[in-house]
Write a protein that holds these residues in place. Structure first.
Motif: not given
Length: 848
Positions: A712-714, A724-734, A766-771
């Motif tokens: 579970n996360g965003l 090809s050549g495009q850049k992205f910043n992937l952000n994972a928010i728990p 993206a992998v989210f783990v329970q606390e």
């Protein structure tokens, strides 16, 4: 914000505050839905500007004393200044001579400085219209003639025109000249106001009846040329009485409100006012004037409740400031307040306007707003809610301090799950800072119970105010006789102001990080859910909350299309030099040229264009200027725009053309482009763009990018395709109770955010783990090692362990496997991240 999403806090802290006051609304009840919020602070006042606009961009201008009748001081004496009069009296030939170019010269400078004119005030007649008066000595009265000391007021000519027919003819000629100069459409976009605070003696020495006749005479003259012109007037509050009636006009009447008789006369005699202006200065030093709870009744109620009120008229506050005093100790007039008291006064006033928008309340015109200034924090935050529908606020409970006045503005974006709440705390009785108030902010939404939202807040109190922080240790810099709540430029010594100007606020207000919250069930059994947050708000403070669902933050991975074709697309384009104004409506970008200024430019900044991907600029454009060469420039670090201009031929036949511009032979089309300009040196006409598009090269490859999550996360992106050549910043928010563990799939990493460059098809999870299953890196032991890790076949070997039982968990916290021995085989399970538990120690296993 969608492009710069920050990492949220991992755990949502549930406050244990016991709220004494609740502010709430029900977004699911259409009865609560009101008109969209708008920027009521968008007009700046200016008096007789001679050199164009000196207000900051984005504001419109109300121009006062533009047609003449102003005074100047010579050898300490007030004398008539005829230099700006648009009408002179030729006593030899016994006629009025018009000098309208004196007005249009000043209007041209305003227009060319890219400031939009909102209103022109016809408030003081030129001195020529005093011709015919006889003046009697000051201190006398014959009930017929004005006194000598009324010939020149502190503002100039404050007398009604002696020859009403001559003034009627003059106004008709003035409007005809404006239409001939600027066109009917442009002139109709301006409002025309008659008078300024007309019950104030130095603004109007005439009687109530004099003004009624003057307004009718002016209104009829304007409408004789422009029947649809927007015309109004500016009075004091309906209960106004100047100096308790002790000052009498030339007919022996006290100066008091004209409002009631004006309303009745206009209704009975077909005289139309489209707007009505009043004035108000909230003087913090006055218990009555700072009492916001009585403002509506004092300023507006007697207007809108009058049985003959024009219900189609709007009401503006045409002179406004929040001040410490109207008469500063330096003799320079009122002093603006700059403590949090002023912030909350203006939020309170805004809410009065929003709550009564259906009665015509519309705009507030502030003094100040010069170039280099900015909106105060409260209004800045409020304006982030513009265009969202306001919903009725319900306030329940009793504040800890009984005289505190707590309220909130709730707003929701139409057809979107975006919810805003702006809470404020004011006290009408005292300026003293009291204990904070515990408040519950709650609303009902259409979202299902158990929906996860993300929210952030921004709070502002005296602890965030720059002046108040500065004075904690620098109180000695306040000049004797001045209130320490006033603007620093007026209240501080020279040394104090110098220190203040270099002072950095140690606790400026800012948004918190995003946090997650889960909706709860409604208590009435209906569909939807409730969002509830407890907070603590200090005295004279505000706090804004923004609640958003996951889709608000997510963008689709898409090819880098660079196109402008709608009104919204064109909004970031601005004029960056004189000689041109911009219209951005009807899904068009229109450049209107008005002078031969060197290179009047339109520009867009904040771009991030990889020039390697594009080879053609396509324009859908028409040209009605006298020139046919449009020039453009793209920035390259370390070079000048002028050195890399590219010329484009656009036929000036007023027809639409599609023009393709080759970028491959342009030396400045290289690297990353973050600013783009177009310009043409012409004096008149327009260039209109229906579409501006940078088109990609034919050989640019397109790849599939698949983005998913486990747990579970965003995520800030969802799957799509990319060049090809495009850049992205992937952000994972728990989400609350979860933490981010890492990325798996084609890219294995624990970086967050993760920068990717697309060069092939990608599958990323993206992998989210329970606390409860989180890895405590401080407790990891080195007695055993797992290898290989990651494992491509799902088989792991434990080295150096004592043969205790081990357990394997998936990221949802479920135990999927247990055993004893050195070999762990998870190949029968799907690829991904797993948790190995051994002797109360955890290790991550990556099967990819």
């Amino acid at each position: 914000m969608k492009k710069n999403l920050v990492l949220v806090l991992l755990v949502f802290f549930f406050s244990s505050i016991h709220a004494q006051v609740q502010v709430s609304t029900d977004f699911t009840d259409d009865a609560n839905k009101k008109e969209p919020l708008h920027n009521i602070w968008s007009i700046a006042n200016r008096i007789s500007p001679q050199n164009g606009s000196n207000i900051r961009p984005g504001l419109k201008m109300n121009i006062v004393r533009m047609i003449g009748g102003i005074k100047k001081t010579v050898n300490g004496q007030n004398v008539k200044d005829l230099d700006f009069d648009t009408c002179l009296y030729d006593s030899i030939n016994n006629k009025y001579v018009y000098k309208f170019e004196r007005l249009t010269d000043r209007l041209d400078k305003i227009i060319n400085s890219q400031t939009e004119i909102h209103q022109i005030v016809l408030d003081q007649p030129s001195w020529a219209f005093q011709h015919g008066y006889t003046f009697i000595p000051a201190g006398t009265r014959d009930n017929v003639n004005f006194r000598e000391d009324e010939q020149i007021s502190i503002y100039g000519n404050s007398l009604p025109p002696a020859n009403k027919q001559a003034y009627h003819d003059y106004i008709k000629a003035l409007m005809t000249h404006l239409v001939a100069t600027y066109g009917e459409e442009k002139v109709l976009s301006w409002r025309f106001r008659v008078g300024s605070e007309i019950e104030t003696p130095d603004h109007w020495f005439g009687t109530k009846q004099d003004f009624i006749e003057h307004f009718e005479n002016t209104e009829k003259a304007v409408r004789a040329v422009l029947p649809n012109a927007v015309i109004g007037l500016h009075t004091r509050a309906p209960d106004f009485l100047f100096k308790n009636g002790s000052v009498l006009n030339y007919k022996g009447e006290p100066f008091a409100s004209f409002a009631e008789d004006l309303i009745e006369y206009c209704a009975d005699n077909n005289v139309r006012y489209d707007f009505w202006g009043v004035s108000d200065y909230v003087v913090l030093g006055s218990g009555t004037l700072r009492n916001m709870s009585i403002k509506y009744d004092h300023l507006f109620a007697d207007l809108v409740n009058h049985p003959k009120w024009n219900a189609n008229a709007i009401i503006d506050l045409m002179e406004y400031a929040t001040v410490t005093t109207m008469n500063g100790a330096d003799g320079k007039g009122f002093i603006n307040a700059e403590t949090t008291h002023a912030e909350i006064v203006e939020l309170y006033f805004s809410n009065i306007y929003y709550k009564n928008k259906d009665k015509g309340l519309d705009l507030i015109y502030r003094w100040g707003n010069r170039t280099g200034s900015q909106d105060p924090p409260g209004i800045t935050v409020l304006n982030t809610m513009n265009d969202k529908n306001r919903y009725t606020t319900v306030v329940t409970g009793a504040p800890q301090t009984s005289t505190n006045d707590l309220d909130a503005i709730f707003a929701k974006k139409e057809n979107e799950t975006e919810y805003d709440v702006l809470l404020y705390n004011y006290n009408n009785s005292s300026l003293t800072y009291r204990d904070s108030e515990n408040v519950n902010v709650s609303f009902t939404s259409e979202l299902a119970e158990g929906t996860t939202l993300y929210y952030r807040n921004i709070a502002y109190s005296k602890d965030n105010n720059k002046l108040q922080n500065f004075l904690k240790e620098n109180a000695g810099f306040v000049k004797s006789g001045f209130d320490n709540k006033g603007e620093p430029e007026r209240i501080l010594t020279d040394a104090g102001l110098a220190a203040y100007q270099v002072y950095e606020n140690p606790n400026s207000h800012k948004y918190s990080e995003w946090k997650s919250i889960v909706t709860t069930a409604r208590t009435d059994g209906k569909s939807g859910s409730i969002i509830s947050v407890d907070t603590e708000i200090p005295s004279f403070a505000f706090e804004k909350f923004e609640f958003r669902t996951e889709d608000y933050f997510q963008s689709t991975i898409t090819p880098a299309t660079v196109v402008w074709t709608t009104t919204e697309d064109f909004e970031p384009w601005t004029a960056v030099s004189s000689g041109m104004s911009i219209n951005k409506d009807d899904d068009k970008l229109t450049l209107n040229y008005s002078s031969g200024f060197a290179f009047p430019m339109a520009a867009i900044t904040g771009l991030n264009i990889n020039s390697d991907l594009y080879e053609t600029l396509q324009l859908v454009v028409k040209n009605t200027t006298e020139g046919s060469t449009l020039q453009m420039a793209a920035n390259v670090p370390g070079t000048e725009f002028a050195s890399g201009r590219k010329k484009i031929t656009i036929p000036n036949d007023g027809e639409w053309h599609t023009i393709n511009v080759d970028l491959t032979n342009w030396s400045h089309w290289t690297g990353t482009i973050n600013e783009f300009k177009v310009y043409e040196r012409v004096s008149t006409g327009s260039i209109v763009f229906d579409r501006i598009e940078f088109m990609t090269k034919n050989d640019v490859e397109v790849f599939d990018v698949s983005i998913s999550k486990e747990g579970n996360g965003l995520l800030n992106y969802i799957s799509g395709t990319s060049f090809s050549g495009q850049k992205f910043n992937l952000n994972a928010i728990p989400d609350q109770g979860w933490e981010f563990q890492g990325w798996t799939g084609d890219i294995v990493s624990s970086d967050n955010p993760l920068e990717i460059t697309v060069s092939s098809d990608l599958n990323i999870k993206a992998v989210f783990v329970q606390e409860s299953l989180s890895i405590d890196e401080n407790n990891l032991i080195n007695e055993f090692v797992v290898f290989p890790n990651p494992s491509s076949n799902g088989v792991f070997t434990i080295k150096n362990h004592t043969l205790e039982n081990w357990e394997i968990y998936n990221l949802n916290g479920a135990k999927i496997l247990s055993g004893k021995g050195q070999v762990i085989d998870v190949s029968s399970f799907s690829k991904g991240l797993y948790i190995l538990k051994l002797e109360n120690t955890f290790k991550k296993l990556l099967y990819n």
